[in-house]
Structure formats: C-alpha cells, structure tokens
Design an enzyme around this catalytic site. Structure first.
Site, PDB file in Angstrom:
ATOM      1  N   ASP A  30       0.873  -1.184   0.000  1.00  0.00           N
ATOM      2  CA  ASP A  30       0.000   0.000   0.000  1.00  0.00           C
ATOM      3  C   ASP A  30       0.902   1.224   0.000  1.00  0.00           C
ATOM      4  O   ASP A  30       1.928   1.237   0.701  1.00  0.00           O
ATOM      5  CB  ASP A  30      -0.909  -0.002   1.243  1.00  0.00           C
ATOM      6  CG  ASP A  30      -2.117   0.904   1.060  1.00  0.00           C
ATOM      7  OD1 ASP A  30      -3.243   0.387   0.979  1.00  0.00           O
ATOM      8  OD2 ASP A  30      -1.920   2.143   0.984  1.00  0.00           O
ATOM      9  N   LYS A  35      -0.102   3.713   7.029  1.00  0.00           N
ATOM     10  CA  LYS A  35      -0.961   2.531   7.191  1.00  0.00           C
ATOM     11  C   LYS A  35      -0.096   1.260   7.286  1.00  0.00           C
ATOM     12  O   LYS A  35      -0.338   0.385   8.111  1.00  0.00           O
ATOM     13  CB  LYS A  35      -1.891   2.441   5.977  1.00  0.00           C
ATOM     14  CG  LYS A  35      -3.054   1.493   6.158  1.00  0.00           C
ATOM     15  CD  LYS A  35      -3.733   1.226   4.834  1.00  0.00           C
ATOM     16  CE  LYS A  35      -5.107   1.841   4.732  1.00  0.00           C
ATOM     17  NZ  LYS A  35      -5.802   1.490   3.497  1.00  0.00           N
ATOM     18  N   GLU A 151     -14.435  -9.819  -6.488  1.00  0.00           N
ATOM     19  CA  GLU A 151     -14.615 -10.273  -5.116  1.00  0.00           C
ATOM     20  C   GLU A 151     -16.058 -10.031  -4.689  1.00  0.00           C
ATOM     21  O   GLU A 151     -16.623  -8.997  -5.001  1.00  0.00           O
ATOM     22  CB  GLU A 151     -13.650  -9.470  -4.241  1.00  0.00           C
ATOM     23  CG  GLU A 151     -13.559  -9.961  -2.843  1.00  0.00           C
ATOM     24  CD  GLU A 151     -13.415 -11.461  -2.791  1.00  0.00           C
ATOM     25  OE1 GLU A 151     -12.363 -11.961  -3.205  1.00  0.00           O
ATOM     26  OE2 GLU A 151     -14.362 -12.148  -2.355  1.00  0.00           O
ATOM     27  N   ARG A 154     -18.635  -9.557   1.776  1.00  0.00           N
ATOM     28  CA  ARG A 154     -19.430  -8.532   2.453  1.00  0.00           C
ATOM     29  C   ARG A 154     -18.689  -8.098   3.699  1.00  0.00           C
ATOM     30  O   ARG A 154     -18.078  -8.943   4.377  1.00  0.00           O
ATOM     31  CB  ARG A 154     -20.778  -9.119   2.911  1.00  0.00           C
ATOM     32  CG  ARG A 154     -21.722  -9.426   1.796  1.00  0.00           C
ATOM     33  CD  ARG A 154     -22.822 -10.357   2.276  1.00  0.00           C
ATOM     34  NE  ARG A 154     -22.251 -11.654   2.672  1.00  0.00           N
ATOM     35  CZ  ARG A 154     -22.955 -12.645   3.211  1.00  0.00           C
ATOM     36  NH1 ARG A 154     -24.219 -12.496   3.453  1.00  0.00           N
ATOM     37  NH2 ARG A 154     -22.377 -13.797   3.516  1.00  0.00           N
ATOM     38  N   LEU A 250     -34.481  -8.961   1.336  1.00  0.00           N
ATOM     39  CA  LEU A 250     -35.865  -8.471   1.273  1.00  0.00           C
ATOM     40  C   LEU A 250     -36.254  -7.837   2.602  1.00  0.00           C
ATOM     41  O   LEU A 250     -37.423  -7.867   2.985  1.00  0.00           O
ATOM     42  CB  LEU A 250     -36.830  -9.616   0.923  1.00  0.00           C
ATOM     43  CG  LEU A 250     -36.830 -10.087  -0.534  1.00  0.00           C
ATOM     44  CD1 LEU A 250     -37.871 -11.196  -0.742  1.00  0.00           C
ATOM     45  CD2 LEU A 250     -37.104  -8.936  -1.517  1.00  0.00           C
ATOM     46  N   CYS A 260     -20.056   0.073  -1.392  1.00  0.00           N
ATOM     47  CA  CYS A 260     -20.153  -0.760  -2.599  1.00  0.00           C
ATOM     48  C   CYS A 260     -21.450  -0.519  -3.362  1.00  0.00           C
ATOM     49  O   CYS A 260     -21.408  -0.013  -4.483  1.00  0.00           O
ATOM     50  CB  CYS A 260     -20.012  -2.217  -2.223  1.00  0.00           C
ATOM     51  SG  CYS A 260     -18.466  -2.525  -1.376  1.00  0.00           S
ATOM     52  N   ARG A 327     -19.262   4.859   5.531  1.00  0.00           N
ATOM     53  CA  ARG A 327     -19.405   5.406   4.178  1.00  0.00           C
ATOM     54  C   ARG A 327     -20.839   5.205   3.660  1.00  0.00           C
ATOM     55  O   ARG A 327     -21.381   4.125   3.725  1.00  0.00           O
ATOM     56  CB  ARG A 327     -18.377   4.772   3.253  1.00  0.00           C
ATOM     57  CG  ARG A 327     -16.961   5.236   3.629  1.00  0.00           C
ATOM     58  CD  ARG A 327     -15.913   4.554   2.812  1.00  0.00           C
ATOM     59  NE  ARG A 327     -15.843   3.127   3.077  1.00  0.00           N
ATOM     60  CZ  ARG A 327     -14.997   2.301   2.503  1.00  0.00           C
ATOM     61  NH1 ARG A 327     -14.140   2.757   1.610  1.00  0.00           N
ATOM     62  NH2 ARG A 327     -14.983   1.019   2.802  1.00  0.00           N
TER      63      ARG A 327
HETATM   64  C1  UGA Z   1     -21.945  -5.756  -0.927  1.00  0.00           C
HETATM   65  C2  UGA Z   1     -22.331  -7.108  -1.538  1.00  0.00           C
HETATM   66  O1  UGA Z   1     -23.319  -7.750  -0.717  1.00  0.00           O
HETATM   67  C3  UGA Z   1     -21.101  -8.014  -1.661  1.00  0.00           C
HETATM   68  O2  UGA Z   1     -21.468  -9.225  -2.313  1.00  0.00           O
HETATM   69  C4  UGA Z   1     -20.039  -7.287  -2.487  1.00  0.00           C
HETATM   70  O3  UGA Z   1     -18.862  -8.065  -2.600  1.00  0.00           O
HETATM   71  C5  UGA Z   1     -19.701  -5.966  -1.801  1.00  0.00           C
HETATM   72  O4  UGA Z   1     -20.893  -5.173  -1.695  1.00  0.00           O
HETATM   73  C6  UGA Z   1     -18.662  -5.254  -2.649  1.00  0.00           C
HETATM   74  O5  UGA Z   1     -18.951  -4.883  -3.782  1.00  0.00           O
HETATM   75  O6  UGA Z   1     -17.496  -5.172  -2.214  1.00  0.00           O
HETATM   76  P1  UGA Z   1     -21.536  -4.875   1.580  1.00  0.00           P
HETATM   77  O7  UGA Z   1     -21.390  -3.516   1.004  1.00  0.00           O
HETATM   78  O8  UGA Z   1     -20.562  -5.345   2.601  1.00  0.00           O
HETATM   79  O9  UGA Z   1     -21.496  -5.992   0.415  1.00  0.00           O
HETATM   80  O10 UGA Z   1     -22.974  -4.896   2.248  1.00  0.00           O
HETATM   81  P2  UGA Z   1     -24.323  -5.739   2.128  1.00  0.00           P
HETATM   82  O11 UGA Z   1     -24.344  -6.831   3.136  1.00  0.00           O
HETATM   83  O12 UGA Z   1     -24.594  -6.110   0.731  1.00  0.00           O
HETATM   84  O13 UGA Z   1     -25.374  -4.630   2.596  1.00  0.00           O
HETATM   85  C7  UGA Z   1     -25.525  -3.425   1.850  1.00  0.00           C
HETATM   86  C8  UGA Z   1     -26.564  -2.554   2.440  1.00  0.00           C
HETATM   87  O14 UGA Z   1     -27.863  -3.041   2.182  1.00  0.00           O
HETATM   88  C9  UGA Z   1     -26.497  -2.340   3.947  1.00  0.00           C
HETATM   89  O15 UGA Z   1     -26.657  -0.959   4.201  1.00  0.00           O
HETATM   90  C10 UGA Z   1     -27.670  -3.131   4.490  1.00  0.00           C
HETATM   91  O16 UGA Z   1     -28.165  -2.590   5.684  1.00  0.00           O
HETATM   92  C11 UGA Z   1     -28.654  -2.979   3.346  1.00  0.00           C
HETATM   93  N1  UGA Z   1     -29.665  -4.063   3.274  1.00  0.00           N
HETATM   94  C12 UGA Z   1     -29.283  -5.355   3.039  1.00  0.00           C
HETATM   95  C13 UGA Z   1     -31.012  -3.766   3.385  1.00  0.00           C
HETATM   96  O17 UGA Z   1     -31.396  -2.599   3.583  1.00  0.00           O
HETATM   97  N2  UGA Z   1     -31.926  -4.772   3.287  1.00  0.00           N
HETATM   98  C14 UGA Z   1     -31.570  -6.052   3.071  1.00  0.00           C
HETATM   99  O18 UGA Z   1     -32.466  -6.929   2.980  1.00  0.00           O
HETATM  100  C15 UGA Z   1     -30.209  -6.349   2.944  1.00  0.00           C
END
Ligand code: UGA
Length: 434
Positions: A30, A35, A151, A154, A250, A260, A327
C-alpha cells in the site's frame, strides 16, 4: 504460491490474509506508508470480525508481510492482485486513477512473467486498459497475463465469504492464466464460472445492482404496505419462500449504504449511459433508496410534531451491523436532516463511534443504548446490530422522556412494544401505540 495484493483496504487486506491462511506467501502493498507502519505493528485500519487474529497469526507464521514499496511486491510474486480503491467521480463514474497508477507501477518493475488480476470493482473494459497500459509502460518485452477475478465479500462476514465463497468468477484469456487461478482456488472447492474478462467484470456490477434492486423493490412495497395497511415483513416472508425469489435482501427499512452498492449503481448507470443504454431501472433503484432515508426522517418529524429542541437517541451509526464503516451510512443523512430541523442528537454504536465522531459534529456519543436514551423524546433504530434486538425496554421507558420508538430496520415485535406501553413506528407496518 507467492502472491502480491496491492491495496490494504477491505478487499485487499481480507484477501491477502485469507490467502496466507490457505498456506500461500503473501505480500500486501500500500502506498500509504503510515498505514503500512501500523499494519506492521499489528494495528488494523478498520474493524472486521476475525481479521485481526488472522493477520496476527499469518504474520507470526511468516506467510503474510506488508510493504509500502510496490517494486518489492512485484518482484516477490507470481500473481499480483490489484485491490485498490475505485472511488466515485462527481459524475458517478468510477475513478480509475489508482488502478491506472498501480498498473504503470507494475509495468515499471516487471522482470519476468506475472499474472495481474483485477479484484477491485471496475467498469467493463478496465481489463483491456490494464493490458494496454502494461504493454505501453513495460520497458522490455516481458510476458504477462491479465485476468479479472471479482470479489463478492461482504463487510462483517468477509473472511467467511472469502474462505467459503458461493462462487468464484474467473475472467481469463489464456490457458496459463486460467491454470494458475484454478490452482490457487482449488482448495476452496467452490462453484466456478470461467469466462472472458469483460463478462467477469460485468458479473460483479450486475450482482451488486441486482442486490440493490431487491432492497429497493421491497422498500417500494413497504411504502405501499403503509398506504394500504399491510405488513411488509409478512409480504417479504411470503415472497421469499418462492425459491425463484429467495428470502435474502428483502428486509425493508432505511435502504442500502456502504462503499459498494451505492457507488457501484452510480458507476453502472454511468457506464450504461456511456455505451448508449438508458438503465432506467437502476435509476429508480437509487431514487427509492434516497427516498427511504427521507421517509424515515419524516416519520420522526411527524411523530414529534415539532423537532426543534427535541432530543433524539440514535441507535446504530455504521451502514450495517458488524462493521465500523460509515461510508454512505443512512445515519449520516438521517442525523444531518434532524440536526437541520434543530434536534439534539445522542447516539450509540458498538463499533463506529470513533469514525462517526469526525463526520457528525455536535452529536453526543454515548456509552450504551440506555445512556443514549436518557431524556430523549424518541429512540430511533438506524442500524440493526444484534445487541439492539434484546434491550431492557422497561429501563428504556423510564429513561426516555416519551415512550416513542421509530424503527428504521423493523427489528421489534410491534405487539410486544405496544404491551410495554410504547408508541412504535416501523417501516411498511402499521404504527402501534399503547
Ligand atoms: C456488498 C455485496 O453484498 C457483496 O457481495 C459485495 O462483494 C460488496 O458489496 C462489494 O462490492 O465489495 P456490503 O457492502 O458489505 O457488500 O454490504 P451488504 O451486506 O450487501 O449490505 C448493503 C446494504 O444493504 C447495507 O446498508 C444493508 O443494511 C442494506 N440491506 C441489506 C437492506 O437494507 N436490506 C436487506 O435486505 C439487505
């Protein structure tokens, strides 16, 4: 195998530590020297369950090390993963400056065959540009391959996602690149999708966009439920039992945040526009997501009649549970809007308060949910941390000025709260009051 991961962010650090756990020798690069110094001292730049132990162990076992010198990483490794950030330009387009910069750096230090793999979420054609850049900036004729290996981890469950993936996507153009990546991933024993680089790049964008679409779809249904007096939790349950739909993603509420989904949607819309396709569906997904935050603030405003000079307790600041990541967190918009209306905010989050402090001036950060509730006119649930699910409601009721809970994540059983004497307002369900 000798591996290099460029970028010590969420994806890079988790990927590097997990590959080291699988027995490979990994060097993480990095350009942020501070860091790297912290990492060498065993301090991680963010919270991810289990990661600190994994990093400490693999470093102690001499399979994981860190450097701020790109040349060292390129020299030491056969496969080089690019996992640097792809932030957002004001237009919504992905900013590929870091990817381009790192690629030129790799080119300058190539002395023998290397496989360069893009792991960052990037628009289609980035692989081609990486190839072009490597060809242009490599001094001698050194053989290399480029591959795409998006990738899907989550935040909060990143290690589990990486070590037990539901699929591995490989975008490759040569047999050598394919063989190397198959060898690397064989121990994970996961379903494989082997395709060309462009399709691999698109799989990542399409997957994140589809997940976001599911969330916005259920949030639109939640609005309808409120208007017709139905219960969105039951509607989601009934839909999700259809295996073609599935129950995941859902949960109606405050919508999606994080670094993301929101950013990837904007980048995808931009990419589609650029190649001549108006992705109206995704534009609506984004709009519904923005509205979910506004609608939640409106619920608090309506419940309190006048917000000015009222105290509101916010439970949860991070964009989702099990992370300290702020974020695009809904809490930021919600708190700023309430402060704009003149509210005083007391907040608690199990992990994110240190990060949130600088972003949210004039918020009183509290010791625990009960401390946050002291003298508040409303308790608002913004992030569905597990520890908020089992609170001592009798104690909360004594601490709150009014027994009002506005729940942005549908965490509680409305009938139970009503029995306990609360006015309970959630998303896509009927409001209840004692
Ligand atoms: C997301 C994807 O789920 C990963 O598969 C992907 O690799 C990642 O982005 C990325 O591109 O690096 P992440 O950002 O860690 O992962 O978070 P998620 O678990 O997907 O949740 C995203 C948001 O949706 C959260 O704010 C969560 O609270 C919200 N959410 C999730 C809802 O409001 N309702 C749901 O039913 C599920």
């Amino acid at each position: 195998m000798d591996l290099c991961v460029i970028g010590a962010g969420h994806v890079g650090l988790v990927t590097g530590a997990c590959f080291a756990e699988l027995g490979h020798h990994v060097i993480i690069v990095d350009n942020d020297a501070a860091k790297i110094r912290q990492l060498k001292r065993g301090r991680l730049p963010f919270f991810e369950p289990g990661l600190e132990e994994l990093v400490h162990r693999t470093v102690a076992e001499r399979r994981l090390r860190f450097t701020a010198t790109l040349a060292e990483g390129v020299r030491a490794s056969l496969i080089i993963f690019i996992a640097v950030g792809t932030p957002q330009k004001p237009s919504g387009e992905a900013d590929l400056t870091h990817v381009e910069h790192v690629t030129r750096g790799i080119a300058a230090h190539l002395t023998g065959y290397r496989l360069i793999v893009e792991k960052s979420t990037v628009p289609v054609e980035t692989g081609q540009w990486i190839q072009h850049t490597l060809r242009t900036y490599t001094r001698r004729k050194v053989p290399f391959d480029v591959a795409s290996n998006p990738e899907f981890l989550r935040e909060g469950t990143a290690i589990q996602d990486l070590l037990h993936p539901d699929r591995i996507v490989l975008g490759v153009e040569t047999a050598r690149a394919k063989e190397l990546l198959l060898q690397l991933y064989k121990p994970l024993n996961a379903p494989l999708v082997v395709t060309d680089i462009r399709s691999a790049e698109l799989i990542k964008h399409a997957s994140n966009s589809f997940l976001a679409t599911k969330i916005s779809f259920i949030n639109a249904i939640a609005r309808l439920c409120e208007l017709v007096g139905a219960d969105v939790v039951k509607v989601a349950e009934g839909m999700g039992l259809d295996p073609r739909i599935g129950p995941a993603f859902l949960s109606a509420g405050l919508g999606f945040g994080g670094f993301c989904l929101p950013k990837d949607i904007d980048a995808f819309v931009h990419l589609a526009d650029k190649v001549g396709y108006d992705f109206a569906l995704l534009k609506a997904v984004k709009q519904i997501n923005d509205e979910a935050r506004e609608h939640f603030v409106r619920k608090i405003e309506q419940a309190l009649w006048v917000v000015k000079d009222k105290t509101i307790a916010i439970l949860g600041l991070s964009f989702k549970p099990d992370t300290d990541d702020m974020r695009y967190a809904p809490a930021l918009d919600v708190i700023r809007a309430l402060q704009h209306d003149g509210a005083r905010i007391r907040a608690f989050d199990p992990q994110a308060m240190a990060h949130a402090d600088g972003l949210l001036p004039k918020v009183t950060m509290c010791r625990d949910p009960y401390d946050a509730a002291k003298g508040a006119d409303c308790l608002a649930i913004v992030t569905d941390w597990n520890e908020f699910k089992e609170l001592d409601f009798k104690r909360l009721k004594r601490l709150l000025r009014q027994p009002l809970i506005v729940d942005g994540r549908n965490v509680y059983d409305a009938a139970v709260l009503r029995r306990l004497g609360f006015r309970y307002i959630s998303v896509g369900r009927r409001d209840v009051s004692a």
